[in-house]
Design a protein around this motif. Sequence first.
Motif, PDB file in Angstrom:
ATOM      1  N   SER A  21      63.105  47.030  -8.387  1.00 44.26           N
ATOM      2  CA  SER A  21      63.723  48.349  -8.267  1.00 44.26           C
ATOM      3  C   SER A  21      62.766  49.240  -7.479  1.00 44.26           C
ATOM      4  CB  SER A  21      63.968  48.950  -9.656  1.00 44.26           C
ATOM      5  OG  SER A  21      62.726  49.210 -10.293  1.00 44.26           O
ATOM      6  N   GLN A  22      63.270  50.361  -7.006  1.00 41.66           N
ATOM      7  CA  GLN A  22      62.388  51.325  -6.353  1.00 41.66           C
ATOM      8  C   GLN A  22      61.318  51.793  -7.331  1.00 41.66           C
ATOM      9  OE1 GLN A  22      64.727  54.557  -4.735  1.00 41.66           O
ATOM     10  NE2 GLN A  22      64.918  53.530  -2.763  1.00 41.66           N
ATOM     11  N   GLU A  23      61.702  51.988  -8.553  1.00 36.38           N
ATOM     12  CA  GLU A  23      60.771  52.447  -9.590  1.00 36.38           C
ATOM     13  C   GLU A  23      59.617  51.450  -9.767  1.00 36.38           C
ATOM     14  OE1 GLU A  23      59.784  55.317 -12.534  1.00 36.38           O
ATOM     15  OE2 GLU A  23      61.678  55.327 -11.446  1.00 36.38           O
ATOM     16  N   GLU A  24      59.946  50.164  -9.837  1.00 35.78           N
ATOM     17  CA  GLU A  24      58.924  49.140 -10.047  1.00 35.78           C
ATOM     18  C   GLU A  24      58.008  49.022  -8.829  1.00 35.78           C
ATOM     19  OE1 GLU A  24      56.540  46.259 -11.708  1.00 35.78           O
ATOM     20  OE2 GLU A  24      57.967  47.586 -12.679  1.00 35.78           O
ATOM     21  N   LEU A  25      58.578  49.014  -7.632  1.00 34.58           N
ATOM     22  CA  LEU A  25      57.745  48.908  -6.426  1.00 34.58           C
ATOM     23  C   LEU A  25      56.847  50.138  -6.288  1.00 34.58           C
ATOM     24  CD1 LEU A  25      56.784  47.530  -3.889  1.00 34.58           C
ATOM     25  CD2 LEU A  25      58.781  48.491  -2.685  1.00 34.58           C
ATOM     26  N   ALA A  26      57.392  51.300  -6.548  1.00 36.00           N
ATOM     27  CA  ALA A  26      56.593  52.527  -6.464  1.00 36.00           C
ATOM     28  C   ALA A  26      55.426  52.465  -7.454  1.00 36.00           C
ATOM     29  CB  ALA A  26      57.462  53.748  -6.737  1.00 36.00           C
ATOM     30  N   PHE A  27      55.679  51.980  -8.656  1.00 36.48           N
ATOM     31  CA  PHE A  27      54.620  51.851  -9.657  1.00 36.48           C
ATOM     32  C   PHE A  27      53.536  50.896  -9.167  1.00 36.48           C
ATOM     33  CE2 PHE A  27      52.814  49.519 -13.273  1.00 36.48           C
ATOM     34  CZ  PHE A  27      52.217  50.567 -13.949  1.00 36.48           C
ATOM     35  N   ARG A  28      53.955  49.744  -8.661  1.00 33.15           N
ATOM     36  CA  ARG A  28      52.997  48.744  -8.177  1.00 33.15           C
ATOM     37  C   ARG A  28      52.175  49.256  -6.994  1.00 33.15           C
ATOM     38  NH1 ARG A  28      56.088  42.876  -8.263  1.00 33.15           N
ATOM     39  NH2 ARG A  28      56.680  42.942 -10.472  1.00 33.15           N
ATOM     40  N   ALA A  29      52.797  50.103  -6.178  1.00 31.84           N
ATOM     41  CA  ALA A  29      52.122  50.629  -4.993  1.00 31.84           C
ATOM     42  C   ALA A  29      51.376  51.931  -5.270  1.00 31.84           C
ATOM     43  CB  ALA A  29      53.142  50.841  -3.869  1.00 31.84           C
ATOM     44  N   GLY A  30      51.508  52.467  -6.483  1.00 39.45           N
ATOM     45  CA  GLY A  30      50.804  53.692  -6.839  1.00 39.45           C
ATOM     46  C   GLY A  30      51.337  54.923  -6.126  1.00 39.45           C
ATOM     47  N   MET A  31      52.670  55.006  -6.025  1.00 36.89           N
ATOM     48  CA  MET A  31      53.285  56.170  -5.382  1.00 36.89           C
ATOM     49  C   MET A  31      54.504  56.605  -6.180  1.00 36.89           C
ATOM     50  SD  MET A  31      55.022  54.271  -2.048  1.00 36.89           S
ATOM     51  CE  MET A  31      53.449  53.878  -1.361  1.00 36.89           C
ATOM     52  N   LYS A  32      55.017  57.756  -5.862  1.00 36.14           N
ATOM     53  CA  LYS A  32      56.212  58.264  -6.536  1.00 36.14           C
ATOM     54  C   LYS A  32      57.451  57.576  -5.981  1.00 36.14           C
ATOM     55  CE  LYS A  32      54.388  62.745  -7.687  1.00 36.14           C
ATOM     56  NZ  LYS A  32      54.625  64.163  -7.734  1.00 36.14           N
ATOM     57  N   ARG A  33      58.435  57.404  -6.862  1.00 38.91           N
ATOM     58  CA  ARG A  33      59.676  56.752  -6.449  1.00 38.91           C
ATOM     59  C   ARG A  33      60.373  57.549  -5.353  1.00 38.91           C
ATOM     60  NH1 ARG A  33      64.468  57.408  -5.996  1.00 38.91           N
ATOM     61  NH2 ARG A  33      64.365  59.327  -7.164  1.00 38.91           N
ATOM     62  N   SER A  34      60.315  58.863  -5.427  1.00 39.15           N
ATOM     63  CA  SER A  34      60.979  59.699  -4.420  1.00 39.15           C
ATOM     64  C   SER A  34      60.334  59.514  -3.040  1.00 39.15           C
ATOM     65  CB  SER A  34      60.952  61.168  -4.829  1.00 39.15           C
ATOM     66  OG  SER A  34      59.620  61.618  -4.994  1.00 39.15           O
ATOM     67  N   TYR A  35      59.015  59.310  -3.003  1.00 42.24           N
ATOM     68  CA  TYR A  35      58.323  59.055  -1.740  1.00 42.24           C
ATOM     69  C   TYR A  35      58.779  57.717  -1.164  1.00 42.24           C
ATOM     70  CZ  TYR A  35      54.463  58.334   1.562  1.00 42.24           C
ATOM     71  OH  TYR A  35      53.717  58.101   2.686  1.00 42.24           O
ATOM     72  N   LEU A  36      58.861  56.695  -2.016  1.00 40.48           N
ATOM     73  CA  LEU A  36      59.336  55.382  -1.583  1.00 40.48           C
ATOM     74  C   LEU A  36      60.767  55.471  -1.071  1.00 40.48           C
ATOM     75  CD1 LEU A  36      59.063  52.323  -1.275  1.00 40.48           C
ATOM     76  CD2 LEU A  36      59.741  52.122  -3.680  1.00 40.48           C
ATOM     77  N   SER A  37      61.595  56.209  -1.758  1.00 37.04           N
ATOM     78  CA  SER A  37      62.982  56.387  -1.330  1.00 37.04           C
ATOM     79  C   SER A  37      63.043  57.014   0.064  1.00 37.04           C
ATOM     80  CB  SER A  37      63.733  57.262  -2.339  1.00 37.04           C
ATOM     81  OG  SER A  37      65.039  57.533  -1.890  1.00 37.04           O
ATOM     82  N   ASP A  38      62.238  58.035   0.285  1.00 33.17           N
ATOM     83  CA  ASP A  38      62.183  58.675   1.609  1.00 33.17           C
ATOM     84  C   ASP A  38      61.717  57.692   2.680  1.00 33.17           C
ATOM     85  OD1 ASP A  38      62.989  61.070   0.482  1.00 33.17           O
ATOM     86  OD2 ASP A  38      61.001  61.981   0.507  1.00 33.17           O
ATOM     87  N   LEU A  39      60.731  56.864   2.340  1.00 34.51           N
ATOM     88  CA  LEU A  39      60.251  55.863   3.300  1.00 34.51           C
ATOM     89  C   LEU A  39      61.345  54.867   3.645  1.00 34.51           C
ATOM     90  CD1 LEU A  39      56.661  55.000   1.989  1.00 34.51           C
ATOM     91  CD2 LEU A  39      57.264  56.362   3.994  1.00 34.51           C
ATOM     92  N   GLU A  40      62.051  54.387   2.632  1.00 32.03           N
ATOM     93  CA  GLU A  40      63.117  53.410   2.873  1.00 32.03           C
ATOM     94  C   GLU A  40      64.232  53.986   3.732  1.00 32.03           C
ATOM     95  OE1 GLU A  40      64.624  51.599  -0.679  1.00 32.03           O
ATOM     96  OE2 GLU A  40      62.793  50.422  -0.993  1.00 32.03           O
ATOM     97  N   ARG A  41      64.499  55.263   3.590  1.00 35.67           N
ATOM     98  CA  ARG A  41      65.548  55.904   4.396  1.00 35.67           C
ATOM     99  C   ARG A  41      65.056  56.315   5.778  1.00 35.67           C
ATOM    100  NH1 ARG A  41      66.934  60.681   1.953  1.00 35.67           N
ATOM    101  NH2 ARG A  41      65.280  60.456   0.438  1.00 35.67           N
ATOM    102  N   GLY A  42      63.744  56.190   6.008  1.00 35.86           N
ATOM    103  CA  GLY A  42      63.178  56.550   7.305  1.00 35.86           C
ATOM    104  C   GLY A  42      63.088  58.040   7.533  1.00 35.86           C
TER     105      GLY A  42
END
Length: 68
Positions: A21-42
């Motif tokens: 999930s975005q939540e799990e990847l964000a946790f593993r990468a040490g970042m916020k889920r919202s930041y990961l979501s923004d990255l995935e959307r470009g």
Amino acid sequence: MDLVRLLGENVRRLRIEQGLSQEELAFRAGMKRSYLSDLERGTRNPTVRALGRLAEALKVSSSSLLEG
């Protein structure tokens, strides 16, 4: 293709392939889920540190996240 969009598509594809999930990847990468979501959307430019953390969390090379 825009490099930021390409990165986002690759991260999303790899995340889904690995069943994360975005939540799990964000946790593993040490970042916020919202930041990961923004990255995935470009919609956000990644830092070099974020690129490295994502590659490590996904167990791939940093350069593979930028391959088209």
